[in-house]
Design a protein around this motif. Structure first.
Motif, PDB file in Angstrom:
ATOM      1  N   VAL A   1      24.241  -6.814  -8.552  1.00  0.00           N
ATOM      2  CA  VAL A   1      24.511  -8.142  -9.091  1.00  0.00           C
ATOM      3  C   VAL A   1      23.231  -8.965  -8.995  1.00  0.00           C
ATOM      4  CG1 VAL A   1      25.867 -10.252  -8.824  1.00  0.00           C
ATOM      5  CG2 VAL A   1      26.927  -8.035  -8.408  1.00  0.00           C
ATOM      6  N   PRO A   2      22.784  -9.539 -10.109  1.00  0.00           N
ATOM      7  CA  PRO A   2      21.593 -10.389 -10.059  1.00  0.00           C
ATOM      8  C   PRO A   2      21.785 -11.558  -9.108  1.00  0.00           C
ATOM      9  CG  PRO A   2      22.117  -9.825 -12.313  1.00  0.00           C
ATOM     10  CD  PRO A   2      23.278  -9.366 -11.470  1.00  0.00           C
ATOM     11  N   ASP A   3      20.680 -12.007  -8.537  1.00  0.00           N
ATOM     12  CA  ASP A   3      20.686 -13.083  -7.558  1.00  0.00           C
ATOM     13  C   ASP A   3      20.032 -14.317  -8.170  1.00  0.00           C
ATOM     14  OD1 ASP A   3      20.925 -14.459  -5.185  1.00  0.00           O
ATOM     15  OD2 ASP A   3      19.287 -13.403  -4.178  1.00  0.00           O
ATOM     16  N   VAL A   4      20.767 -15.427  -8.240  1.00  0.00           N
ATOM     17  CA  VAL A   4      20.206 -16.688  -8.727  1.00  0.00           C
ATOM     18  C   VAL A   4      19.451 -17.315  -7.556  1.00  0.00           C
ATOM     19  CG1 VAL A   4      20.690 -18.956  -9.708  1.00  0.00           C
ATOM     20  CG2 VAL A   4      22.070 -16.977 -10.390  1.00  0.00           C
ATOM     21  N   LEU A   5      18.127 -17.293  -7.646  1.00  0.00           N
ATOM     22  CA  LEU A   5      17.287 -17.786  -6.549  1.00  0.00           C
ATOM     23  C   LEU A   5      17.029 -19.283  -6.631  1.00  0.00           C
ATOM     24  CD1 LEU A   5      14.666 -14.897  -6.485  1.00  0.00           C
ATOM     25  CD2 LEU A   5      16.716 -15.158  -5.070  1.00  0.00           C
ATOM     26  N   THR A   6      16.957 -19.801  -7.848  1.00  0.00           N
ATOM     27  CA  THR A   6      16.713 -21.224  -8.073  1.00  0.00           C
ATOM     28  C   THR A   6      17.645 -21.692  -9.173  1.00  0.00           C
ATOM     29  OG1 THR A   6      14.369 -20.899  -7.574  1.00  0.00           O
ATOM     30  CG2 THR A   6      14.959 -22.949  -8.659  1.00  0.00           C
ATOM     31  N   GLU A   7      18.389 -22.749  -8.934  1.00  0.00           N
ATOM     32  CA  GLU A   7      19.271 -23.323  -9.952  1.00  0.00           C
ATOM     33  C   GLU A   7      18.445 -24.180 -10.905  1.00  0.00           C
ATOM     34  OE1 GLU A   7      22.666 -23.050 -10.303  1.00  0.00           O
ATOM     35  OE2 GLU A   7      22.869 -21.699  -8.593  1.00  0.00           O
ATOM     36  N   GLY A   8      18.775 -24.122 -12.188  1.00  0.00           N
ATOM     37  CA  GLY A   8      18.077 -24.932 -13.171  1.00  0.00           C
ATOM     38  C   GLY A   8      18.937 -25.178 -14.387  1.00  0.00           C
ATOM     39  N   GLN A   9      18.515 -26.118 -15.246  1.00  0.00           N
ATOM     40  CA  GLN A   9      19.294 -26.518 -16.411  1.00  0.00           C
ATOM     41  C   GLN A   9      18.600 -26.261 -17.747  1.00  0.00           C
ATOM     42  OE1 GLN A   9      22.487 -27.818 -16.300  1.00  0.00           O
ATOM     43  NE2 GLN A   9      22.373 -27.328 -14.136  1.00  0.00           N
ATOM     44  N   ASP A  10      17.271 -25.990 -17.739  1.00  0.00           N
ATOM     45  CA  ASP A  10      16.529 -25.997 -18.991  1.00  0.00           C
ATOM     46  C   ASP A  10      15.925 -24.667 -19.413  1.00  0.00           C
ATOM     47  OD1 ASP A  10      16.654 -28.966 -19.518  1.00  0.00           O
ATOM     48  OD2 ASP A  10      15.803 -28.934 -17.499  1.00  0.00           O
ATOM     49  N   LEU A  11      15.803 -23.710 -18.516  1.00  0.00           N
ATOM     50  CA  LEU A  11      15.229 -22.408 -18.833  1.00  0.00           C
ATOM     51  C   LEU A  11      15.714 -21.383 -17.823  1.00  0.00           C
ATOM     52  CD1 LEU A  11      13.094 -20.535 -20.282  1.00  0.00           C
ATOM     53  CD2 LEU A  11      11.481 -21.311 -18.560  1.00  0.00           C
ATOM     54  N   THR A  12      16.087 -20.210 -18.334  1.00  0.00           N
ATOM     55  CA  THR A  12      16.447 -19.089 -17.469  1.00  0.00           C
ATOM     56  C   THR A  12      15.254 -18.149 -17.419  1.00  0.00           C
ATOM     57  OG1 THR A  12      18.784 -19.248 -18.078  1.00  0.00           O
ATOM     58  CG2 THR A  12      18.043 -17.166 -17.127  1.00  0.00           C
ATOM     59  N   LEU A  13      14.711 -17.926 -16.238  1.00  0.00           N
ATOM     60  CA  LEU A  13      13.594 -17.009 -16.036  1.00  0.00           C
ATOM     61  C   LEU A  13      14.138 -15.783 -15.322  1.00  0.00           C
ATOM     62  CD1 LEU A  13      10.061 -18.016 -14.796  1.00  0.00           C
ATOM     63  CD2 LEU A  13      11.059 -15.795 -14.360  1.00  0.00           C
ATOM     64  N   VAL A  14      14.011 -14.605 -15.960  1.00  0.00           N
ATOM     65  CA  VAL A  14      14.592 -13.372 -15.456  1.00  0.00           C
ATOM     66  C   VAL A  14      13.474 -12.403 -15.090  1.00  0.00           C
ATOM     67  CG1 VAL A  14      16.143 -11.451 -15.965  1.00  0.00           C
ATOM     68  CG2 VAL A  14      16.576 -13.702 -16.970  1.00  0.00           C
ATOM     69  N   THR A  15      13.486 -11.900 -13.871  1.00  0.00           N
ATOM     70  CA  THR A  15      12.476 -10.952 -13.426  1.00  0.00           C
ATOM     71  C   THR A  15      13.009 -10.156 -12.244  1.00  0.00           C
ATOM     72  OG1 THR A  15      10.119 -10.706 -12.909  1.00  0.00           O
ATOM     73  CG2 THR A  15      11.291 -12.551 -11.852  1.00  0.00           C
ATOM     74  N   TYR A  16      12.141  -9.333 -11.671  1.00  0.00           N
ATOM     75  CA  TYR A  16      12.505  -8.573 -10.476  1.00  0.00           C
ATOM     76  C   TYR A  16      11.243  -8.054  -9.813  1.00  0.00           C
ATOM     77  CZ  TYR A  16      11.728  -4.296 -13.177  1.00  0.00           C
ATOM     78  OH  TYR A  16      11.170  -3.304 -13.933  1.00  0.00           O
ATOM     79  N   GLY A  17      11.408  -7.498  -8.611  1.00  0.00           N
ATOM     80  CA  GLY A  17      10.283  -6.894  -7.900  1.00  0.00           C
ATOM     81  C   GLY A  17       9.215  -7.905  -7.514  1.00  0.00           C
ATOM     82  N   PRO A  18       7.944  -7.502  -7.567  1.00  0.00           N
ATOM     83  CA  PRO A  18       6.860  -8.387  -7.134  1.00  0.00           C
ATOM     84  C   PRO A  18       6.712  -9.637  -7.997  1.00  0.00           C
ATOM     85  CG  PRO A  18       5.976  -6.295  -7.957  1.00  0.00           C
ATOM     86  CD  PRO A  18       7.462  -6.182  -7.945  1.00  0.00           C
ATOM     87  N   ASN A  19       7.235  -9.605  -9.201  1.00  0.00           N
ATOM     88  CA  ASN A  19       7.125 -10.781 -10.068  1.00  0.00           C
ATOM     89  C   ASN A  19       8.009 -11.936  -9.609  1.00  0.00           C
ATOM     90  OD1 ASN A  19       5.192 -10.123 -12.191  1.00  0.00           O
ATOM     91  ND2 ASN A  19       6.607  -8.460 -12.624  1.00  0.00           N
ATOM     92  N   LEU A  39      15.845 -19.408 -11.809  1.00  0.00           N
ATOM     93  CA  LEU A  39      15.186 -18.132 -11.552  1.00  0.00           C
ATOM     94  C   LEU A  39      16.218 -17.101 -11.126  1.00  0.00           C
ATOM     95  CD1 LEU A  39      12.715 -16.309 -11.171  1.00  0.00           C
ATOM     96  CD2 LEU A  39      12.464 -17.298  -8.876  1.00  0.00           C
ATOM     97  N   ILE A  40      16.240 -15.970 -11.842  1.00  0.00           N
ATOM     98  CA  ILE A  40      17.179 -14.897 -11.534  1.00  0.00           C
ATOM     99  C   ILE A  40      16.415 -13.618 -11.234  1.00  0.00           C
ATOM    100  CG2 ILE A  40      19.067 -13.473 -12.402  1.00  0.00           C
ATOM    101  CD1 ILE A  40      19.938 -15.824 -14.123  1.00  0.00           C
ATOM    102  N   ASP A  41      16.714 -13.033 -10.073  1.00  0.00           N
ATOM    103  CA  ASP A  41      16.191 -11.723  -9.690  1.00  0.00           C
ATOM    104  C   ASP A  41      17.257 -10.709 -10.095  1.00  0.00           C
ATOM    105  OD1 ASP A  41      15.331  -9.388  -8.491  1.00  0.00           O
ATOM    106  OD2 ASP A  41      15.091 -10.257  -6.495  1.00  0.00           O
ATOM    107  N   VAL A  42      16.951  -9.847 -11.070  1.00  0.00           N
ATOM    108  CA  VAL A  42      17.977  -8.930 -11.581  1.00  0.00           C
ATOM    109  C   VAL A  42      18.383  -7.867 -10.577  1.00  0.00           C
ATOM    110  CG1 VAL A  42      17.331  -9.272 -13.979  1.00  0.00           C
ATOM    111  CG2 VAL A  42      16.377  -7.356 -12.738  1.00  0.00           C
ATOM    112  N   GLN A  43      17.564  -7.627  -9.554  1.00  0.00           N
ATOM    113  CA  GLN A  43      17.838  -6.663  -8.494  1.00  0.00           C
ATOM    114  C   GLN A  43      17.714  -5.212  -8.939  1.00  0.00           C
ATOM    115  OE1 GLN A  43      18.615  -7.621  -5.172  1.00  0.00           O
ATOM    116  NE2 GLN A  43      18.208  -9.702  -5.847  1.00  0.00           N
ATOM    117  N   THR A  44      18.303  -4.853 -10.071  1.00  0.00           N
ATOM    118  CA  THR A  44      18.286  -3.469 -10.543  1.00  0.00           C
ATOM    119  C   THR A  44      18.420  -3.443 -12.058  1.00  0.00           C
ATOM    120  OG1 THR A  44      19.371  -1.318 -10.369  1.00  0.00           O
ATOM    121  CG2 THR A  44      20.782  -3.233 -10.183  1.00  0.00           C
ATOM    122  N   LEU A  45      17.792  -2.458 -12.682  1.00  0.00           N
ATOM    123  CA  LEU A  45      17.917  -2.310 -14.134  1.00  0.00           C
ATOM    124  C   LEU A  45      19.097  -1.414 -14.519  1.00  0.00           C
ATOM    125  CD1 LEU A  45      14.170  -1.974 -15.170  1.00  0.00           C
ATOM    126  CD2 LEU A  45      15.663  -3.962 -15.403  1.00  0.00           C
TER     127      LEU A  45
END
Length: 134
Positions: A1-19, A39-45
């Motif tokens: 399950v992806p982890d929402v690290l930062t709540e926001g209203q204007d842009l969804t930034l999706v990444t994982y790992g060192p990024n 900011l969302i950390d997808v955790q796994t592809l």
């Protein structure tokens, strides 16, 4: 399950790992903006976001930026296809979706190889600003 690290209203930034660390620093540098970034950390592809966490974020922000250190057309394109095509995220976009990936060349070896080939904090900041200004 992806982890929402930062709540926001204007842009969804999706990444994982060192990024994730680079994305967090980019968001910190842009704290002066009135817009906020989720900011969302997808955790796994694989499996990829089976609960629609990214889609629900996109419904709220209507903008998305996928960041990865893979080659162009690699993991960022995979994530975009999953969210926009398979999950129907295309219908919630108010701006062109964006992928930020590594440069289209072989990664140079040495202590500075990653800097010149893979997305850095400055690259993420620039991409965020471009998507928000569209």
């Amino acid at each position: 399950v992806p982890d929402v690290l930062t709540e926001g209203q204007d842009l969804t930034l999706v990444t994982y790992g060192p990024n994730v660390r680079y994305a967090q620093e980019a968001i910190e540098r842009l704290e002066y903006l009135p817009e906020t970034i989720e900011l969302i950390d997808v955790q796994t592809l694989i499996p990829f976001d089976t609960e629609g966490v990214i889609l629900n974020s996109l419904k709220k922000t209507n903008r998305v930026l996928f960041v990865d250190e893979d080659v162009p057309g690699g993991s960022t394109a995979y994530m975009m296809q999953k969210v926009l095509d398979e999950q129907g995220g295309y219908y919630y976009l108010d701006a062109k979706p964006r992928c930020l990936s590594a440069s289209d060349h072989r990664t140079p070896f040495g202590s500075d190889g990653d800097y010149f080939a893979k997305p850095q904090v400055e690259d993420i900041v620039e991409a965020i600003l471009e998507v928000l200004q569209e």
